[in-house]
Design an enzyme around this catalytic site. Sequence first.
Site, PDB file in Angstrom:
ATOM      1  N   SER A   1      -5.021  98.518  64.507  1.00  0.00           N
ATOM      2  CA  SER A   1      -6.076  98.346  63.506  1.00  0.00           C
ATOM      3  C   SER A   1      -5.682  98.992  62.192  1.00  0.00           C
ATOM      4  O   SER A   1      -4.961 100.004  62.171  1.00  0.00           O
ATOM      5  CB  SER A   1      -7.350  99.003  64.042  1.00  0.00           C
ATOM      6  OG  SER A   1      -8.304  99.139  63.014  1.00  0.00           O
TER       7      SER A   1
ATOM      8  N   TYR B   1     -12.202 106.442  68.423  1.00  0.00           N
ATOM      9  CA  TYR B   1     -11.710 105.061  68.514  1.00  0.00           C
ATOM     10  C   TYR B   1     -10.437 104.898  67.690  1.00  0.00           C
ATOM     11  O   TYR B   1      -9.405 104.408  68.172  1.00  0.00           O
ATOM     12  CB  TYR B   1     -12.782 104.066  68.034  1.00  0.00           C
ATOM     13  CG  TYR B   1     -12.193 102.752  67.587  1.00  0.00           C
ATOM     14  CD1 TYR B   1     -11.744 101.820  68.519  1.00  0.00           C
ATOM     15  CD2 TYR B   1     -12.015 102.466  66.226  1.00  0.00           C
ATOM     16  CE1 TYR B   1     -11.147 100.633  68.100  1.00  0.00           C
ATOM     17  CE2 TYR B   1     -11.424 101.288  65.805  1.00  0.00           C
ATOM     18  CZ  TYR B   1     -10.993 100.375  66.741  1.00  0.00           C
ATOM     19  OH  TYR B   1     -10.386  99.224  66.326  1.00  0.00           O
TER      20      TYR B   1
ATOM     21  N   LYS C   1      -6.170 104.187  68.667  1.00  0.00           N
ATOM     22  CA  LYS C   1      -5.224 103.205  68.117  1.00  0.00           C
ATOM     23  C   LYS C   1      -3.955 103.911  67.640  1.00  0.00           C
ATOM     24  O   LYS C   1      -2.850 103.448  67.889  1.00  0.00           O
ATOM     25  CB  LYS C   1      -5.870 102.411  66.972  1.00  0.00           C
ATOM     26  CG  LYS C   1      -6.982 101.479  67.424  1.00  0.00           C
ATOM     27  CD  LYS C   1      -6.485 100.432  68.420  1.00  0.00           C
ATOM     28  CE  LYS C   1      -7.588  99.596  69.008  1.00  0.00           C
ATOM     29  NZ  LYS C   1      -7.166  98.778  70.168  1.00  0.00           N
TER      30      LYS C   1
END
Length: 349
Positions: free
Chosen positions: A131, A156, A160
């Site tokens: 991302s 989150y 990544k």
Amino acid sequence: MTVNNKNTILVTGGTGYIGSHTVVALHERGYRVVIADNLSNSHRFMLDRIAEITGQAHPFYAIDLCDKKALKALFEQEQDIVASIHFAAFKAVGESVEKPLTYYRNNLVSLMNLLEVQQQFGVAKLVFSSSCTVYGEPDTLPVTEDSPIKPASSPYGNTKQMGEEIIADFTNVSGIKAIALRYFNPVGAHHSALIGEYPNSVPNNLVPFITQTAIGKQQELKIFGSDYQTPDGTCIRDYIHVVDVAAAHIAALDRLMNHTDVQAFEVYNIGTGTGYSVLEMVKAFEKVSGKTLPYRLTNRRQGDIEKVYADTSHSNKVLHWKAQKSLEEMMHSAWLWEQKLNSQTHTSK
Ligand code: UD1
């Protein structure tokens, strides 16, 4: 194109938003697809929708990748897998702040299991969903793949970053080659309106919130912040059609399978290169839908980045991929999907 089993690709999270569009794209390119998904944030009926689009059912394993035994059993059953595309992960920024361990465990254990089991079964290629969140608030725009990785603003985002690091370290020693695709903001839906983004509860993301407001499921859109240093004061993002994102996975696979100059681990920006503000998104939606969207300017949302958009020259050049679809197509398809979703009742099988 004829499908041969030696062309089998495992898609984890294949009933999810980007996963389902990628399954369709893989099928169209002649790949045989095997789907694994624990259905924790997606729906079994998506399999029927995918089958309706592709004209055939695809083998499905309702497994959790944190269950290594179940994952091994899948690879034992499906001996022809040559590569995997790993979408399966939790992705709600706010929820990750509330439940950090749930996010670290789910997103990282599943990735490590997949890497380990792939190595065991000699499956040497992986495409990973990363991302643009890894860039944080960028110092310069547009962001290139060489832009600094900033401290993650949520667990989150950290999964990544850590996911990329785990893959980088493992590909150094394992013989596995991997490509991480750093998506910017995927929006829109397949032109059939049979698959699209399906939030389980009140959407966090902008476009589903817009379409749900237009259809009357939400009262009004709250625009988070109008005092940013941008032309209209609202945040700027690089929105990209999900079908273009799916196509990027085909390009990444093609590179992994057919090129000899691939590094052990490569990363690519997947965006359009153009930034739009929240207000521009609202206007674009109003134009394609012919509806007036009720919205209100409210306070900033914690953790939001002011503006980010991609330099896509590296992915354009090396992956021979470029986003094709316009903002109008993004909004039009998202709106069709929302309307179709609400015009029918389906049973979660
Ligand atoms: C976030 C994550 C990204 C993740 C993506 C998908 C960060 C920094 N970004 O992107 O990594 O892949 O979600 O889950 O962690 N907005 C409103 N009102 C709303 C909703 C959104 O004004 O009701 C605005 C936001 O302030 C933002 C823009 O719309 O400026 C886009 O928001 P959103 O769709 O949530 O995506 P990101 O936050 O960019």
